[in-house]
Design a protein around this motif. Sequence first.
Motif, PDB file in Angstrom:
ATOM      1  N   GLU A  90      25.259 -28.093  27.198  1.00 25.31           N
ATOM      2  CA  GLU A  90      23.963 -27.573  27.676  1.00 25.31           C
ATOM      3  C   GLU A  90      24.077 -26.103  28.092  1.00 25.31           C
ATOM      4  OE1 GLU A  90      22.550 -30.502  30.522  1.00 25.31           O
ATOM      5  OE2 GLU A  90      21.917 -31.806  28.879  1.00 25.31           O
ATOM      6  N   ILE A  91      24.738 -25.329  27.222  1.00 28.09           N
ATOM      7  CA  ILE A  91      24.864 -23.881  27.443  1.00 28.09           C
ATOM      8  C   ILE A  91      23.992 -23.152  26.427  1.00 28.09           C
ATOM      9  CG2 ILE A  91      26.398 -21.878  27.463  1.00 28.09           C
ATOM     10  CD1 ILE A  91      28.707 -23.568  28.040  1.00 28.09           C
ATOM     11  N   LEU A  92      23.272 -22.154  26.909  1.00 25.46           N
ATOM     12  CA  LEU A  92      22.498 -21.287  26.020  1.00 25.46           C
ATOM     13  C   LEU A  92      23.189 -19.927  25.967  1.00 25.46           C
ATOM     14  CD1 LEU A  92      19.671 -21.025  24.477  1.00 25.46           C
ATOM     15  CD2 LEU A  92      18.981 -19.707  26.494  1.00 25.46           C
ATOM     16  N   PHE A  93      23.440 -19.454  24.756  1.00 22.10           N
ATOM     17  CA  PHE A  93      23.941 -18.093  24.564  1.00 22.10           C
ATOM     18  C   PHE A  93      22.743 -17.260  24.109  1.00 22.10           C
ATOM     19  CE2 PHE A  93      27.467 -20.977  24.097  1.00 22.10           C
ATOM     20  CZ  PHE A  93      28.463 -20.382  24.863  1.00 22.10           C
ATOM     21  N   ILE A 121       7.788 -13.159  24.165  1.00 26.26           N
ATOM     22  CA  ILE A 121       8.796 -13.741  25.063  1.00 26.26           C
ATOM     23  C   ILE A 121       8.230 -15.002  25.720  1.00 26.26           C
ATOM     24  CG2 ILE A 121      10.123 -13.343  27.179  1.00 26.26           C
ATOM     25  CD1 ILE A 121      10.411 -10.436  26.290  1.00 26.26           C
ATOM     26  N   LYS A 122       6.955 -14.974  26.008  1.00 23.26           N
ATOM     27  CA  LYS A 122       6.300 -16.161  26.573  1.00 23.26           C
ATOM     28  C   LYS A 122       6.521 -17.355  25.632  1.00 23.26           C
ATOM     29  CE  LYS A 122       2.465 -14.922  28.826  1.00 23.26           C
ATOM     30  NZ  LYS A 122       1.068 -14.609  29.119  1.00 23.26           N
ATOM     31  N   LYS A 123       6.339 -17.127  24.341  1.00 20.21           N
ATOM     32  CA  LYS A 123       6.532 -18.218  23.355  1.00 20.21           C
ATOM     33  C   LYS A 123       7.995 -18.648  23.307  1.00 20.21           C
ATOM     34  CE  LYS A 123       2.653 -17.065  20.456  1.00 20.21           C
ATOM     35  NZ  LYS A 123       2.230 -16.098  19.472  1.00 20.21           N
ATOM     36  N   ASN A 124       8.901 -17.671  23.401  1.00 20.98           N
ATOM     37  CA  ASN A 124      10.334 -18.018  23.400  1.00 20.98           C
ATOM     38  C   ASN A 124      10.683 -18.884  24.611  1.00 20.98           C
ATOM     39  OD1 ASN A 124      10.941 -16.641  21.029  1.00 20.98           O
ATOM     40  ND2 ASN A 124      11.417 -14.736  22.090  1.00 20.98           N
ATOM     41  N   LEU A 125      10.098 -18.540  25.761  1.00 19.91           N
ATOM     42  CA  LEU A 125      10.368 -19.332  26.974  1.00 19.91           C
ATOM     43  C   LEU A 125       9.816 -20.747  26.826  1.00 19.91           C
ATOM     44  CD1 LEU A 125       9.698 -16.833  29.918  1.00 19.91           C
ATOM     45  CD2 LEU A 125      11.889 -17.804  29.243  1.00 19.91           C
ATOM     46  N   GLU A 126       8.628 -20.843  26.225  1.00 22.53           N
ATOM     47  CA  GLU A 126       8.042 -22.183  25.999  1.00 22.53           C
ATOM     48  C   GLU A 126       8.966 -23.000  25.088  1.00 22.53           C
ATOM     49  OE1 GLU A 126       4.118 -21.448  24.448  1.00 22.53           O
ATOM     50  OE2 GLU A 126       3.483 -20.587  26.370  1.00 22.53           O
ATOM     51  N   LYS A 127       9.489 -22.339  24.071  1.00 23.27           N
ATOM     52  CA  LYS A 127      10.382 -23.023  23.134  1.00 23.27           C
ATOM     53  C   LYS A 127      11.645 -23.514  23.852  1.00 23.27           C
ATOM     54  CE  LYS A 127      12.132 -22.026  18.533  1.00 23.27           C
ATOM     55  NZ  LYS A 127      12.186 -20.978  17.514  1.00 23.27           N
ATOM     56  N   LEU A 128      12.196 -22.671  24.716  1.00 21.44           N
ATOM     57  CA  LEU A 128      13.434 -23.044  25.428  1.00 21.44           C
ATOM     58  C   LEU A 128      13.187 -24.118  26.482  1.00 21.44           C
ATOM     59  CD1 LEU A 128      15.197 -19.580  25.939  1.00 21.44           C
ATOM     60  CD2 LEU A 128      15.707 -21.337  24.237  1.00 21.44           C
ATOM     61  N   SER A 129      11.924 -24.257  26.905  1.00 21.66           N
ATOM     62  CA  SER A 129      11.653 -25.256  27.942  1.00 21.66           C
ATOM     63  C   SER A 129      11.922 -26.676  27.422  1.00 21.66           C
ATOM     64  CB  SER A 129      10.219 -25.134  28.462  1.00 21.66           C
ATOM     65  OG  SER A 129       9.324 -25.518  27.440  1.00 21.66           O
ATOM     66  N   GLY A 130      12.043 -26.817  26.112  1.00 17.65           N
ATOM     67  CA  GLY A 130      12.367 -28.118  25.527  1.00 17.65           C
ATOM     68  C   GLY A 130      13.856 -28.447  25.585  1.00 17.65           C
ATOM     69  N   GLU A 139      23.327 -20.923  37.518  1.00 14.53           N
ATOM     70  CA  GLU A 139      22.088 -21.537  38.025  1.00 14.53           C
ATOM     71  C   GLU A 139      20.936 -20.872  37.286  1.00 14.53           C
ATOM     72  OE1 GLU A 139      21.990 -21.389  42.294  1.00 14.53           O
ATOM     73  OE2 GLU A 139      23.918 -22.402  42.452  1.00 14.53           O
ATOM     74  N   PRO A 140      20.685 -21.301  36.050  1.00 13.67           N
ATOM     75  CA  PRO A 140      19.796 -20.539  35.166  1.00 13.67           C
ATOM     76  C   PRO A 140      18.346 -20.438  35.625  1.00 13.67           C
ATOM     77  CG  PRO A 140      20.515 -22.578  34.110  1.00 13.67           C
ATOM     78  CD  PRO A 140      21.285 -22.462  35.367  1.00 13.67           C
ATOM     79  N   ASP A 141      17.898 -21.336  36.506  1.00 15.30           N
ATOM     80  CA  ASP A 141      16.505 -21.251  36.961  1.00 15.30           C
ATOM     81  C   ASP A 141      16.208 -19.896  37.603  1.00 15.30           C
ATOM     82  OD1 ASP A 141      15.965 -23.716  36.038  1.00 15.30           O
ATOM     83  OD2 ASP A 141      15.943 -24.727  37.991  1.00 15.30           O
ATOM     84  N   PHE A 142      17.237 -19.299  38.214  1.00 14.13           N
ATOM     85  CA  PHE A 142      17.072 -17.999  38.856  1.00 14.13           C
ATOM     86  C   PHE A 142      16.492 -16.975  37.879  1.00 14.13           C
ATOM     87  CE2 PHE A 142      19.596 -13.961  39.055  1.00 14.13           C
ATOM     88  CZ  PHE A 142      18.849 -13.328  40.027  1.00 14.13           C
ATOM     89  N   ILE A 143      17.084 -16.884  36.697  1.00 17.80           N
ATOM     90  CA  ILE A 143      16.635 -15.853  35.755  1.00 17.80           C
ATOM     91  C   ILE A 143      15.427 -16.337  34.938  1.00 17.80           C
ATOM     92  CG2 ILE A 143      18.288 -16.447  33.888  1.00 17.80           C
ATOM     93  CD1 ILE A 143      17.170 -12.900  34.962  1.00 17.80           C
ATOM     94  N   ILE A 144      15.360 -17.638  34.682  1.00 18.57           N
ATOM     95  CA  ILE A 144      14.193 -18.146  33.932  1.00 18.57           C
ATOM     96  C   ILE A 144      12.929 -17.944  34.771  1.00 18.57           C
ATOM     97  CG2 ILE A 144      13.099 -20.238  33.001  1.00 18.57           C
ATOM     98  CD1 ILE A 144      15.937 -21.182  32.187  1.00 18.57           C
ATOM     99  N   ASP A 145      13.011 -18.247  36.063  1.00 20.71           N
ATOM    100  CA  ASP A 145      11.844 -18.063  36.943  1.00 20.71           C
ATOM    101  C   ASP A 145      11.471 -16.582  37.058  1.00 20.71           C
ATOM    102  OD1 ASP A 145      11.731 -20.750  37.316  1.00 20.71           O
ATOM    103  OD2 ASP A 145      12.681 -20.751  39.293  1.00 20.71           O
TER     104      ASP A 145
END
Length: 392
Positions: free
Chosen positions: A157-160, A201-210, A226-232
């Motif tokens: 569950e790592i994203l590069f 970028i909004k669409k990219n974030l929606e895509k990654l939310s899956g 703690e990726p929520d920090f940067i995603i938020d």
Amino acid sequence: MKMREIKKNIFKGGAIDWDRRLFDSLIPLPDGTSYNAYLIKGSEKTVLLDSVDPAMTHILLEQLKTVSHLDYIISHHAEQDHSGSIPVLIEKYPGAKVIASEKGKGMLVDHLCIPEDKIIAFKDGETLSLGDRTIKVISTPWVHWPETISTYIPEDEILFSCDFFGSHLATSELYVDDTSQVYEAAKRYYAEIMMPFRTIIKKNLEKLSGYSIKMIAPSHGPVYNEPDFIIDAYKDWISDKVKNLVVIPYVSMHGSTQRMVEYINHSLAEKNIEVRQFNLPVTDLGKLAISLVDAATIIIGTPTVHVGPHPVALNAANLTNALRPKLQFASIIGSYGWNSKMVEKISDMIPNLKVEILEPVLCRGYPREQDFDKLENLARSIETRHKQLNIL
Ligand code: FEO
């Protein structure tokens, strides 16, 4: 520094560029940057994710000294700070193939002169098995070039994410330690190159939310465990919300425009509107860009030079237009000696800004009572507009 393990058989390497102070020959980097490369040793295949800026190839080669074989090099993004060492790597590892998106393949040929037959184009969603691990390609275009991909390892569950979520920060820390420092550095990076592509970028974030993401490993700056920090933070920056903030980039030659800027700054502050003032000849353009991420209003302050705006103010207007911040209101203030067309010239330079232009204030010579009255009216107009937006 040797590569360091962030998960079993996944290593973070690359180069920390402590001394770099300018990126793209434009934007200051007060805290340096890094070019991260990641090595993944699967049970069957070994893969390197990205490389480093060409000036630091020797550091990556040193880290790879004990790696005798590479099957693949994944190039998330063809810009040279990540792809620049790939030509040297494919000489060192002649059996290695380069994986990129279809557009990335063309760019690697164009920019790095990598032979086309060395590159395999992967489609969005395509996977590569390393034996005990899988790498999935996720198309995340326009962060900040059209070809950019992220990759995801479902087993860990790592994203590069390459530039996406990255921060221009030189640090020996493997993971985010000082969140306020990383927040500022990541916001600077977003402001400088991601902001124009906010909608995509909004669409990219929606895509990654899956995807379930436990760790984000970008190609600049430390790893987010703690990726929520940067995603938020990204969700906030790309949102349509603006803040009760007026940004005033300005230049003054003999003090008249400076006095106008001081007056309106104080007037806005008295109305509880936050103001950030940037004296353009000496300012850090990155700081200006950071403020533009959230600001509701911009006031450009400039004296008249050869009938038009001061060239430094023109540069700031041009940069602001290119960054496409979500500003709602704009105005221009400044002085002139005998004639001025600076309002028309600046207005022509900001077609990308979807702003209401509030009545500019120009004064002949040094500002006097009637000029301060006009500045007061401008401050009141801004106060009214900010109240209408419910941000004041
Ligand atoms: Fe970090 Fe777009 O390169």
